[in-house]
Design a protein around this motif. Structure first.
Motif, short mmCIF file in Angstrom:
data_model
loop_
_atom_site.label_atom_id
_atom_site.label_comp_id
_atom_site.label_asym_id
_atom_site.label_seq_id
_atom_site.Cartn_x
_atom_site.Cartn_y
_atom_site.Cartn_z
N PHE A 147 6.37 3.77 2.30
CA PHE A 147 5.75 2.98 1.40
C PHE A 147 4.61 2.12 1.83
O PHE A 147 4.83 1.09 2.72
CB PHE A 147 6.60 2.33 0.50
CG PHE A 147 5.91 1.54 -0.60
CD1 PHE A 147 5.67 2.23 -1.92
CD2 PHE A 147 5.83 0.20 -0.66
CE1 PHE A 147 4.72 1.41 -2.86
CE2 PHE A 147 5.26 -0.81 -1.33
CZ PHE A 147 4.96 0.01 -2.49
N LYS A 148 3.26 2.47 1.71
CA LYS A 148 2.08 1.66 2.24
C LYS A 148 2.49 2.11 3.54
O LYS A 148 2.45 3.13 4.14
CB LYS A 148 2.09 -0.01 1.71
CG LYS A 148 1.88 0.22 0.35
CD LYS A 148 1.79 -1.29 -0.04
CE LYS A 148 1.75 -1.40 -1.71
NZ LYS A 148 1.41 -2.73 -2.03
N ASP A 149 2.49 0.82 4.47
CA ASP A 149 2.72 0.99 6.02
C ASP A 149 4.10 0.71 6.51
O ASP A 149 4.36 0.52 7.89
CB ASP A 149 1.73 -0.06 6.65
CG ASP A 149 1.92 -1.61 6.57
OD1 ASP A 149 2.69 -1.72 5.60
OD2 ASP A 149 1.51 -2.34 7.00
N ARG B 37 8.25 2.06 6.64
CA ARG B 37 9.23 3.18 6.50
C ARG B 37 10.78 2.80 6.59
O ARG B 37 10.98 1.85 7.32
CB ARG B 37 8.88 4.27 7.87
CG ARG B 37 7.73 5.16 7.52
CD ARG B 37 7.31 5.98 8.84
NE ARG B 37 8.43 6.99 9.02
CZ ARG B 37 8.26 7.58 10.25
NH1 ARG B 37 7.31 7.47 11.04
NH2 ARG B 37 9.22 8.62 10.55
N ALA C 38 9.71 -6.00 4.37
CA ALA C 38 9.72 -5.42 3.15
C ALA C 38 10.33 -6.30 2.11
O ALA C 38 10.09 -6.39 0.93
CB ALA C 38 10.57 -3.99 2.91
#
Length: 134
Positions: free
Chosen positions: A36-38, A40, A60
């Motif tokens: 998700f985005k940059d 993992r 996150a």
């Protein structure tokens, strides 16, 4: 009551390094790899066992502040943020495999005064990985 451990979480700061360590050096299977985005989240675990380790990006969590993120990064770098204990019937063999894979050795196999034989490594994010002899 029937309760089991399903997953445990360890932070990572480099998804590819974490994947190489847990998949290629420890031999765990990859069960999930979500981006998700940059960021993992990579779920790994020993083949044939239902328990998993979720390797997650500590950044996150939206509830932590930038200062808390900095402290987490510092603790990860020192290897004092997270840990997991694994177990094997072949401690010497696993130790040699990890050494051959370039793992960061913290402690060679040793008999502990509390009755177990174990060794310790750090994963690429600095998490402490202890391995007990069964």
């Amino acid at each position: 009551m029937d309760i089991r451990i399903h997953a445990s979480f360890l932070p990572h700061d480099d998804a590819e390094a974490a994947l190489a360590f847990y998949r290629d050096v420890l031999g765990f299977e990859v069960r999930n790899d979500v981006g998700f985005k940059d960021m993992r989240w990579i779920t790994v675990g020993p083949k044939g066992q239902p328990v998993s380790i979720v390797l997650h990006p500590p950044a996150a969590d939206p509830s932590i502040t930038e200062d808390e993120r900095r402290v987490i990064a510092e603790m990860m770098a020192k290897g004092s943020y997270a840990a997991v204990t694994l177990a094997t019937e072949d401690l010497e063999g696993v130790f040699e495999r990890l050494v051959a894979g370039g793992a960061d050795v913290v402690q060679e196999p040793a008999d502990q005064p509390y009755g177990i034989r174990d060794c310790a490594f750090r994963d690429p994010a600095g998490n402490l990985i202890r391995i007990n002899q069964l």
